[in-house]
Design a protein around this motif. Sequence first.
Motif, mmCIF file in Angstrom:
data_model
loop_
_atom_site.group_PDB
_atom_site.id
_atom_site.type_symbol
_atom_site.label_atom_id
_atom_site.label_comp_id
_atom_site.label_asym_id
_atom_site.label_seq_id
_atom_site.Cartn_x
_atom_site.Cartn_y
_atom_site.Cartn_z
ATOM 1 N N GLN A 87 5.601 1.711 -14.208
ATOM 2 C CA GLN A 87 5.843 0.269 -14.118
ATOM 3 C C GLN A 87 5.805 -0.204 -12.665
ATOM 4 O OE1 GLN A 87 9.590 -0.273 -16.145
ATOM 5 N NE2 GLN A 87 8.640 -0.372 -18.175
ATOM 6 N N VAL A 88 6.350 0.576 -11.744
ATOM 7 C CA VAL A 88 6.307 0.236 -10.316
ATOM 8 C C VAL A 88 4.866 0.196 -9.844
ATOM 9 C CG1 VAL A 88 6.921 1.044 -7.992
ATOM 10 C CG2 VAL A 88 8.628 1.085 -9.823
ATOM 11 N N THR B 93 0.836 -1.205 0.000
ATOM 12 C CA THR B 93 0.000 0.000 0.000
ATOM 13 C C THR B 93 0.872 1.258 0.000
ATOM 14 O OG1 THR B 93 -1.791 -1.148 1.131
ATOM 15 C CG2 THR B 93 -1.791 1.252 1.277
ATOM 16 N N ALA B 94 1.915 1.269 0.833
ATOM 17 C CA ALA B 94 2.819 2.419 0.885
ATOM 18 C C ALA B 94 3.544 2.596 -0.442
ATOM 19 C CB ALA B 94 3.818 2.243 2.021
ATOM 20 N N LEU B 95 3.975 1.501 -1.032
ATOM 21 C CA LEU B 95 4.658 1.559 -2.322
ATOM 22 C C LEU B 95 3.735 2.128 -3.397
ATOM 23 C CD1 LEU B 95 7.215 0.805 -3.944
ATOM 24 C CD2 LEU B 95 6.223 -1.463 -4.251
ATOM 25 N N LEU B 96 2.504 1.670 -3.413
ATOM 26 C CA LEU B 96 1.525 2.164 -4.384
ATOM 27 C C LEU B 96 1.271 3.652 -4.186
ATOM 28 C CD1 LEU B 96 -1.282 -0.468 -4.930
ATOM 29 C CD2 LEU B 96 -0.519 1.204 -6.589
ATOM 30 N N GLY C 227 6.643 18.042 -14.198
ATOM 31 C CA GLY C 227 7.994 18.151 -14.731
ATOM 32 C C GLY C 227 8.812 16.880 -14.598
ATOM 33 N N LEU C 228 8.158 15.773 -14.266
ATOM 34 C CA LEU C 228 8.860 14.491 -14.139
ATOM 35 C C LEU C 228 9.317 14.057 -15.528
ATOM 36 C CD1 LEU C 228 9.603 12.275 -12.052
ATOM 37 C CD2 LEU C 228 7.460 11.148 -12.651
ATOM 38 N N ALA C 229 10.545 13.678 -15.653
ATOM 39 C CA ALA C 229 11.097 13.261 -16.946
ATOM 40 C C ALA C 229 10.301 12.065 -17.476
ATOM 41 C CB ALA C 229 12.559 12.891 -16.780
ATOM 42 N N PRO C 230 10.072 12.025 -18.785
ATOM 43 C CA PRO C 230 9.282 10.934 -19.372
ATOM 44 C C PRO C 230 9.842 9.544 -19.049
ATOM 45 C CG PRO C 230 9.607 12.664 -20.998
ATOM 46 C CD PRO C 230 10.437 13.021 -19.788
ATOM 47 N N ALA C 231 11.144 9.381 -19.035
ATOM 48 C CA ALA C 231 11.734 8.072 -18.731
ATOM 49 C C ALA C 231 11.458 7.700 -17.275
ATOM 50 C CB ALA C 231 13.235 8.089 -18.994
ATOM 51 N N ALA C 232 11.559 8.676 -16.359
ATOM 52 C CA ALA C 232 11.273 8.416 -14.945
ATOM 53 C C ALA C 232 9.790 8.110 -14.761
ATOM 54 C CB ALA C 232 11.685 9.618 -14.097
ATOM 55 N N ARG C 233 8.908 8.861 -15.483
ATOM 56 C CA ARG C 233 7.462 8.631 -15.398
ATOM 57 C C ARG C 233 7.136 7.201 -15.830
ATOM 58 N NH1 ARG C 233 3.502 11.760 -14.537
ATOM 59 N NH2 ARG C 233 4.612 13.691 -14.929
ATOM 60 N N GLU C 234 7.794 6.742 -16.870
ATOM 61 C CA GLU C 234 7.561 5.377 -17.369
ATOM 62 C C GLU C 234 7.985 4.336 -16.333
ATOM 63 O OE1 GLU C 234 9.394 2.550 -20.833
ATOM 64 O OE2 GLU C 234 9.025 4.652 -21.358
ATOM 65 N N LYS C 235 9.134 4.558 -15.713
ATOM 66 C CA LYS C 235 9.622 3.616 -14.680
ATOM 67 C C LYS C 235 8.689 3.604 -13.470
ATOM 68 C CE LYS C 235 13.311 2.243 -16.759
ATOM 69 N NZ LYS C 235 13.366 0.908 -17.313
ATOM 70 N N VAL C 236 8.250 4.765 -13.030
ATOM 71 C CA VAL C 236 7.347 4.835 -11.876
ATOM 72 C C VAL C 236 6.007 4.186 -12.236
ATOM 73 C CG1 VAL C 236 6.099 6.383 -10.311
ATOM 74 C CG2 VAL C 236 8.490 6.844 -10.869
ATOM 75 N N SER D 280 4.300 5.737 -5.186
ATOM 76 C CA SER D 280 4.485 5.701 -6.648
ATOM 77 C C SER D 280 3.460 6.574 -7.346
ATOM 78 C CB SER D 280 4.377 4.269 -7.163
ATOM 79 O OG SER D 280 5.362 3.463 -6.590
ATOM 80 N N GLN D 281 2.223 6.522 -6.879
ATOM 81 C CA GLN D 281 1.181 7.362 -7.487
ATOM 82 C C GLN D 281 1.441 8.839 -7.218
ATOM 83 O OE1 GLN D 281 -2.178 5.374 -5.722
ATOM 84 N NE2 GLN D 281 -2.461 4.031 -7.495
ATOM 85 N N LEU D 282 1.951 9.148 -6.018
ATOM 86 C CA LEU D 282 2.317 10.532 -5.729
ATOM 87 C C LEU D 282 3.470 10.979 -6.624
ATOM 88 C CD1 LEU D 282 2.084 10.622 -1.824
ATOM 89 C CD2 LEU D 282 0.597 11.818 -3.463
ATOM 90 N N ALA D 283 4.424 10.113 -6.889
ATOM 91 C CA ALA D 283 5.549 10.444 -7.764
ATOM 92 C C ALA D 283 5.070 10.722 -9.182
ATOM 93 C CB ALA D 283 6.576 9.313 -7.752
#
Length: 166
Positions: free
Chosen positions: A149-150, A124-127, A138-147, A130-133
């Motif tokens: 996936q998480v 639950t904390a991870l979810l 301004g989150l980089a597209p590559a980082a957005r894609e990784k998050v 991750s959703q907050l991230a």
Amino acid sequence: MSLAALIMTSAEALEPCLTELRERLGVEAEVASSRRAALQALTRREYAVLLLDQAMVEADVEGAELLWKQAGLAIPVQVNLALSSPARIVREVRAALVRREQEMSLSLRAAAAAVDTEIKNAVTALLLQSQLALSVEGLAPAAREKVAQVVQLAEGLRGKLETAQA
């Protein structure tokens, strides 16, 4: 692994009792004639039952308490070996083994429930994190894609946990 009992007694005529325990319950018994010998035995091996002769308990109450504290998973049983028949001792040991099995089962269920709760809380904390991230501007597209996936992995794990619980 066979069940074992440790019998602390100074009684001499134990053979009928030992035979009954072995034949009727499949319990191998070891005899300790003193508190010291019993303590040493408890450090060498795990026992299912710690059978204490009433006469020795009354003669050394503090020693008996120390044995009970050092018994580990062994269920302590106090019996007057001078007056009890082998059949009665077998009944007492059988009852102790049933109690031990019930206590172990309850302990395992409690441990499993605690681990289940910890895992669910972590997922639950991870979810949530991750959703907050993902909501950060301004989150980089590559980082957005990784998050993202998480988030998918965490949602899949939550689904598996809920299915396993049902």
